[in-house]
Design a protein around this motif. Structure first.
Motif, PDB file in Angstrom:
ATOM      1  N   TRP A 100     -13.894   0.880  12.788  1.00  0.00           N
ATOM      2  CA  TRP A 100     -15.100   1.702  12.967  1.00  0.00           C
ATOM      3  C   TRP A 100     -16.144   1.370  11.903  1.00  0.00           C
ATOM      4  N   SER A 115     -18.677   7.280  16.340  1.00  0.00           N
ATOM      5  CA  SER A 115     -17.942   8.299  15.583  1.00  0.00           C
ATOM      6  C   SER A 115     -17.183   9.234  16.516  1.00  0.00           C
ATOM      7  N   LEU A 116     -17.803   9.586  17.627  1.00  0.00           N
ATOM      8  CA  LEU A 116     -17.130  10.449  18.604  1.00  0.00           C
ATOM      9  C   LEU A 116     -15.925   9.732  19.221  1.00  0.00           C
ATOM     10  N   VAL A 117     -16.100   8.439  19.519  1.00  0.00           N
ATOM     11  CA  VAL A 117     -14.986   7.661  20.066  1.00  0.00           C
ATOM     12  C   VAL A 117     -13.858   7.575  19.049  1.00  0.00           C
ATOM     13  N   LEU A 119     -13.149   9.706  16.631  1.00  0.00           N
ATOM     14  CA  LEU A 119     -12.501  11.008  16.529  1.00  0.00           C
ATOM     15  C   LEU A 119     -11.536  11.231  17.689  1.00  0.00           C
ATOM     16  N   ALA A 120     -11.976  10.875  18.903  1.00  0.00           N
ATOM     17  CA  ALA A 120     -11.107  11.049  20.071  1.00  0.00           C
ATOM     18  C   ALA A 120      -9.854  10.177  19.960  1.00  0.00           C
ATOM     19  N   LEU A 121     -10.022   8.936  19.522  1.00  0.00           N
ATOM     20  CA  LEU A 121      -8.876   8.032  19.387  1.00  0.00           C
ATOM     21  C   LEU A 121      -7.909   8.514  18.302  1.00  0.00           C
ATOM     22  N   ILE A 123      -7.362  11.577  17.422  1.00  0.00           N
ATOM     23  CA  ILE A 123      -6.620  12.723  17.979  1.00  0.00           C
ATOM     24  C   ILE A 123      -5.509  12.242  18.907  1.00  0.00           C
ATOM     25  N   VAL A 124      -5.832  11.261  19.753  1.00  0.00           N
ATOM     26  CA  VAL A 124      -4.826  10.716  20.666  1.00  0.00           C
ATOM     27  C   VAL A 124      -3.677  10.077  19.889  1.00  0.00           C
TER      28      VAL A 124
END
Length: 387
Positions: A100, A115-117, A119-121, A123-124
């Protein structure tokens, strides 16, 4: 005589495994403190902010692995029941954080989405670790982690992330600074984790840890402080360039479309007192790290404008945004380099060392390109003033 396979397993045998952990944690901390030091000297610059955040996360996840080892020791639990999935989590999160940083530090217009991507990754990945950790607690006594579906999945995910990072680096080759080094970082990871996958498919690997992946990860981690060090050096070069008498910065000062600006008659201000006032504001409490901000703010105050940005010309075809301020949105402006081939009026101002205006009814394409790179929505008249 040691074989190549023995060498790749260097970091999974004592004392190599301990050296691996200590070396990676040391590299993580070195990268973090270099980025943090630059962040403290240049608090408004985007690259130190990004690298500080990414390396702080990297240090945190590797300390989490260390805490896992301490927990196993204090509770008298087998380390193999805790560390294998935790190490895969830490490696994957490190790739995500550094990837990132590498790919967004030079492309702020995509920073929010990236940044949103991220954060989602993250969490996954954390959810995947929870599932893996629970399942591994029942499997570790009778199976090797590398031979389970979880071991294969984590290795494949790491290889996939490395592949995506390498491809994106090539796609944004002209935008990403130090792209060759960053590309090598991803390629080393790809080679290590792909080799581990090949060993698993051929039945040539046993145990809970992957030697090829560790060796490649260590080699890739050597590149991280190198990239950050180059960022530090480039920052010093920018500061020297800003204070050099032969530097050629530009100040495009912009206003909203419904706001009038003074006529383009050189540096605005009909009396010399106004000019001296502007120079006084620029030099007041100025240091090599704050002079760019002082220039922009002084020019905006004199022009009564809402938006201002300072550009520095380092190559014949590109101008870099050294500092910018948007008073309407109350934010600093950090944008990608401006292609002078798309800005003939700006290029003309540089060559002739005289002010040139851009008007919404005459310079539509240039204004759209300029404002898009500055990540600003409303388009208004703009003045390009060489200093």
């Amino acid at each position: 005589m040691p074989t190549t396979f023995d060498f790749t397993n260097l970091f999974i045998r004592p004392p190599g495994d301990l050296l691996y952990y200590l070396a990676v944690i040391a590299l993580s901390q070195a990268s973090f403190f270099m980025a943090l030091g630059t962040r403290m000297r240049r608090p408004h610059d985007r690259p130190p902010q990004i690298y500080t955040l990414a390396t702080l996360g990297m240090v945190a996840v590797w300390l989490l692995l260390l805490l896992g080892a301490v927990y196993a020791l204090l509770t008298d639990q087998p380390a193999d029941g805790i560390l294998p999935p935790l190490e895969r989590l830490v490696q994957t999160m490190t790739i995500l954080l550094i990837g990132w940083a590498f790919l967004t530090v030079d492309a702020p217009q995509n920073g929010r989405m990236a940044s949103l991507v991220l954060l989602a990754l993250l969490i996954v990945v954390i959810l995947g670790y929870v599932i893996t950790g629970i399942a591994w607690a029942d499997l570790y006594a009778r199976s090797d982690f590398n031979l389970t579906a979880y071991g294969v999945a984590w290795t494949f995910i790491a290889a996939l992330l490395a592949l995506v990072g390498a491809v994106l680096t090539l796609l944004y080759l002209r935008v990403v600074i130090d792209a060759p080094l960053k590309f090598v970082f991803f390629v080393l990871l790809l080679i290590g984790f792909a080799s581990t996958l090949a060993q698993i498919s051929q039945g040539n690997i046993i145990g809970d840890y992957a030697g090829a992946a560790r060796l490649a990860f260590f080699a890739a981690m050597l590149i991280v402080p190198s990239v950050i060090y180059r960022m530090v050096i480039l920052g010093y070069e920018d500061e020297i360039a800003m204070t050099a008498t032969d530097s050629a910065p530009l100040v495009p000062v912009m206003a909203e479309a419904n706001r009038a600006l003074p006529p383009p008659n050189g540096v605005p201000g009909r009396e010399s007192a106004q000019l001296m006032r502007a120079l006084g504001m620029m030099l007041e409490d100025a240091t090599p790290t704050t002079i760019r901000r002082s220039v922009v703010m002084a020019a905006m105050n004199v022009l009564k404008s809402d938006i201002g940005a300072l550009l520095t010309v380092k190559t014949p075809s590109y101008a870099d945004i050294a500092w910018g301020q948007d008073r309407v949105m109350e934010r600093s402006i950090t944008g990608m380099s401006i292609n002078l081939d798309e800005q003939p009026t700006l290029l003309n101002a540089i060559e002739r060392q005289s002010q040139r205006p851009l008007y919404p009814d005459r310079n539509v394409d240039e204004l759209h390109d300029l404002y898009a790179r500055l990540d600003i929505e409303p388009i208004g008249p703009t003045y390009c003033q060489p200093l």
